[in-house]
Scaffold this active site. Structure first.
Site, PDB file in Angstrom:
ATOM      1  N   ALA A  70      14.397  83.901  61.221  1.00 49.09           N
ATOM      2  CA  ALA A  70      14.960  82.714  61.858  1.00 49.09           C
ATOM      3  C   ALA A  70      15.631  83.159  63.149  1.00 49.09           C
ATOM      4  O   ALA A  70      15.935  84.340  63.316  1.00 49.09           O
ATOM      5  CB  ALA A  70      15.985  82.077  60.919  1.00 49.09           C
ATOM      6  N   GLY A 109      13.071  84.984  57.667  1.00 46.90           N
ATOM      7  CA  GLY A 109      12.252  83.782  57.749  1.00 46.90           C
ATOM      8  C   GLY A 109      10.786  84.096  58.035  1.00 46.90           C
ATOM      9  O   GLY A 109       9.891  83.357  57.620  1.00 46.90           O
ATOM     10  N   GLU A 112       9.309  84.869  54.867  1.00 43.97           N
ATOM     11  CA  GLU A 112       9.231  83.629  54.081  1.00 43.97           C
ATOM     12  C   GLU A 112       8.074  82.745  54.534  1.00 43.97           C
ATOM     13  O   GLU A 112       7.425  82.095  53.713  1.00 43.97           O
ATOM     14  CB  GLU A 112      10.564  82.871  54.173  1.00 43.97           C
ATOM     15  CG  GLU A 112      11.685  83.642  53.494  1.00 43.97           C
ATOM     16  CD  GLU A 112      13.043  82.978  53.690  1.00 43.97           C
ATOM     17  OE1 GLU A 112      13.529  82.970  54.840  1.00 43.97           O
ATOM     18  OE2 GLU A 112      13.597  82.463  52.712  1.00 43.97           O
ATOM     19  N   GLU A 132      18.286  89.353  55.323  1.00 44.72           N
ATOM     20  CA  GLU A 132      19.355  88.359  55.516  1.00 44.72           C
ATOM     21  C   GLU A 132      20.691  88.815  54.969  1.00 44.72           C
ATOM     22  O   GLU A 132      21.750  88.490  55.510  1.00 44.72           O
ATOM     23  CB  GLU A 132      18.967  87.021  54.860  1.00 44.72           C
ATOM     24  CG  GLU A 132      17.902  86.232  55.601  1.00 44.72           C
ATOM     25  CD  GLU A 132      16.498  86.573  55.136  1.00 44.72           C
ATOM     26  OE1 GLU A 132      16.294  87.674  54.575  1.00 44.72           O
ATOM     27  OE2 GLU A 132      15.599  85.732  55.337  1.00 44.72           O
TER      28      GLU A 132
END
Ligand code: 3HC
Length: 678
Positions: A70, A109, A112, A132
């Site tokens: 992210a 992310g 993911e 993370e």
């Protein structure tokens, strides 16, 4: 087959290759999944799904890496565009197989997104991971629910709670990657793979898999890693989510993940850890030097001194493939030093932290010598002898005669004036400080001390070199103790005064450990050696430390210091030390009183913050976040408190100022004006 059409929308490019749609992100430097990337991906996937002539979709990235996560700079701001979890669900719901084609680092992310895809192919050099937790977070786009379903509870705990990435090969072995493809043929191999799987039905979706609960793995994990994770909130939240993945239906697990993620995201710890992520990168930047400055080539490094410090410093370069010439005065000391280096390498290899051939490879790059003259071909020479100005001046005078023109001359001093050292040479522009922290081959911090005359390209070269040897480097100005040790001084002074006023070493250390420091000031003195800096005259006893040193209580190495130690070096409070403290109090007429923990915090931690503010005021550090980096990476300031300046700001500058005033300290201006937090 050739591409039939190309469409570009913002950072996302869409190409048709027959019946396969290739979606490529081009968002340098690391393809972070910011709003524009997410929205572009949403539109492209929807278009691929809607187009009946498309049978499969390949998702990949241009540049140096697959999505590295992210976009951290968006955190804490209002959400724009499609949320990442929704995007991942959308990809997974595609009725046509989506294949992630991975190179570089598929992190957070990014990993993911890959887990939302139906297949994952990767080049051999790729790495996948969910770091993370290092930002005080957890994989919040379904990662905690999908990863365990694919790799099992044990492997998922390791990846999610420790946050370390795995190689493509390891990922393939654990079922996270379906195929490792050619290093240079990712696009073509991914297309071929897509054609192979285009017709597969049902499409494999990670959410549909079931993973068995594994309480034994959870327990073992806690036992093995509990200590290291002490004080952090995120690891426990990660464990909760992984357990939920095994025990609950997918959607329920996602709800647990969301709740835990939001709590972490809104908490202080993650704010502190995100601050440090950017602080570490900012530290590498030198405000008044053009980033395009041409660097000096560093092909060989010289190190003077093969003791603990010199040996550790040399290992950094050897490990990075840079040849080192190491100098000692006596053959015996040289042999001892190089022997320690080899044994350190071998111990790491035995633990599997290095490949088996790494010790030989590294040591082959080392040239031990007894002659300073052998440093003539070095591009950088680091002096790491003991802290004595006249010894250092003597060495730099000699180096000035020996070193080739353009060589950088560095001192590993932790206190001394670099300008004074530079002044004995005819090339003060080539001189600077490189203050490593012990053990130098392990500790991440490097204080780079910029002398008054240090040339811009010399500073830039050393900062770039620091990155190559995997240090976090911070620029410091010339002042007593630079940034880190200078801030240690008020803490030590106050800790000693507090002893006289009624506190015990145990109480002061306990407050520091509870705060999250690895140890308190007196535990640190015992570890480093109570005799360090002692005048060595047992008849001259001016303070408690002198008294301890005079009695041979030199700390852990002697089994006694501020604490008594058993053979396993477990500390217990010392009766003798209590007596010594009492004697001193009596001598000085001090009546002991109860000291609150709050007073200890104000007098030993707020005073450090105050010193940090003075350092900034004097321009000895470039920015507040550099001070934070020094204390987190060099002295074990708890990462989840973001460093002294960040912590002071989150405590509230007013509270810190009031605390300092309450105990009569002159308060640095910057704490009142806010300058100290810039
Ligand atoms: N978001 C925003 N910026 C990022 C970023 C990210 N995820 N990752 C890197 N950057 C920026 C850096 O700040 C740096 O900016 P600068 O040039 O202005 O200083 C630039 O990209 C290059 O980064 P590095 O200097 O770190 O480059 P390296 O090549 O040394 O390392 C990397 C590359 C391994 C990808 C490293 O940058 C990294 O570890 N990035 C963070 C990865 C990460 O933590 N991802 C998880 C994010 S949180 C998340 O995904 C939440 C989700 O679960 C919901």
């Amino acid at each position: 087959m050739t591409s039939q059409s190309i469409e570009q929308s913002g950072p996302i490019r869409v190409e048709r290759d027959g019946d396969i749609l290739q979606i490529t992100s081009d968002s340098p430097p690391v393809n972070a999944l910011g709003a524009a990337v997410r929205d572009g991906l949403e539109a492209a996937v929807k278009a691929g799904v809607a187009d009946s002539s498309i049978t499969a979709i390949v998702l990949r990235c241009d540049g140096r890496t697959f999505f590295a996560g992210a976009d951290i700079s968006e955190f804490g701001k209002p959400l724009q565009g499609i949320p990442l979890p929704t995007l991942v669900d959308l990809i997974e719901a595609s009725p046509k197989p989506v294949i992630a084609a991975i190179h570089g680092t598929a992190l957070g992310g990014g990993c993911e997104v890959a887990l939302g895809c139906h297949y994952r192919v990767a080049v051999p050099s790729a790495k996948l991971g969910t770091p993370e937790v290092k930002l005080g977070l957890l994989p919040g786009a379904g990662g905690t629910q999908r990863l365990p379903r694919l790799v099992g509870v044990k492997a998922a705990l390791e990846m999610i709670v420790l946050g370390n990435p795995v190689s493509a090969k390891a990922a393939a072995d654990m079922g996270l990657v379906d195929k490792v493809v050619g290093e240079d043929t990712l696009a073509a191999d991914a297309l071929a793979f897509a054609r192979e799987v285009a017709g597969t039905r049902p499409i494999p979706r990670v959410r549909d898999r079931v993973v068995a609960p594994d309480p034994a793995a959870v327990e073992t994990f806690r036992k093995t890693h509990g200590r290291k994770l002490r004080g952090f909130d995120a690891p426990e939240a990660c464990i909760t989510c992984v357990v939920a993945a095994a025990e609950r239906p997918f959607e329920d697990g996602l709800a647990v993940e969301r709740e835990q993620f939001m709590a972490l995201m809104n908490g202080n710890q993650s704010a502190a850890q995100r601050h440090l992520f950017f602080a570490e990168r900012k530290a590498a930047k030198i405000d008044d030097i053009d980033p395009a400055t041409a660097l000096r080539a560093i092909g060989r490094v010289g190190v003077i001194g093969a003791g603990t410090m010199g040996g550790g410093i040399a290992m950094n370069f050897l490990s990075a493939g840079v040849p080192v010439t190491i100098v000692e005065m006596q053959q015996e000391a040289l042999d001892r030093g190089t022997g320690v280096m080899r044994r350190n390498y071998e111990a790491s290899a035995a633990k599997g932290r290095l490949p088996a051939d790494a010790p030989d490879k590294a040591m082959a790059l080392l040239s031990p010598t007894l002659s300073l003259d052998d440093l003539a071909d070095c591009d950088l020479i680091i002096e790491a002898v003991y802290e004595d100005m006249s010894v250092k001046k003597d060495i730099f005078t000699k180096l000035d005669a020996i070193a080739k023109p353009g060589a950088i001359l560095a001192s590993n001093t932790s206190y001394l004036n670099i300008d004074e050292i530079a002044a004995v040479t005819k090339r003060p522009g080539d001189v600077l400080g490189m203050h490593f922290f012990s053990p130098a081959n392990v500790m991440k911090l490097l204080e780079v001390v910029r002398g008054r005359q240090t040339a811009p390209d010399v500073l830039s070269t050393v900062m770039a070199l620091a990155k190559k040897i995997r240090k976090v480097a911070v620029v410091a100005g010339v002042c007593d103790g630079f940034i880190g040790n200078r801030m240690l001084m008020p803490r030590q002074v106050e800790a000693n005064k507090l002893l006289m006023e009624g506190a015990t070493p145990e109480q002061i250390d306990r407050v520091h450990v509870a705060f999250g420091m690895p140890m308190g000031p007196f535990q640190m003195a015992d570890l480093a050696g109570v005799d360090i800096g002692w005048h060595r005259d047992p008849s001259r006893i001016e303070n408690i430390r002198d008294a301890l040193a005079a009695e041979g209580r030199w700390g852990q190495k002697k089994g006694a210091g501020f604490y008594d130690y058993d053979e396993k070096r477990n500390p217990t409070p010392s009766q003798r030390v209590a007596e010594i403290i009492d004697e001193f109090r009596a001598k000085e007429g001090a009546t002991p009183r109860d000291i609150s923990d709050e007073e200890i915090v104000a007098r030993t931690l707020y005073t450090m913050v105050n010193e940090g503010a003075l350092i900034l005021e004097e321009g000895m550090a470039q920015r507040a976040s550099d001070v934070d980096v020094v204390w987190v990476y060099g002295y074990g300031w708890p990462v989840y408190r973001g460093g002294p300046m960040f912590w002071a700001q989150s405590e509230g500058a007013d509270k810190v100022v009031a605390g300092l005033e309450r105990y009569g300290f002159p308060v640095a201006k910057g704490l009142k004006t806010g300058e100290a937090f810039k």
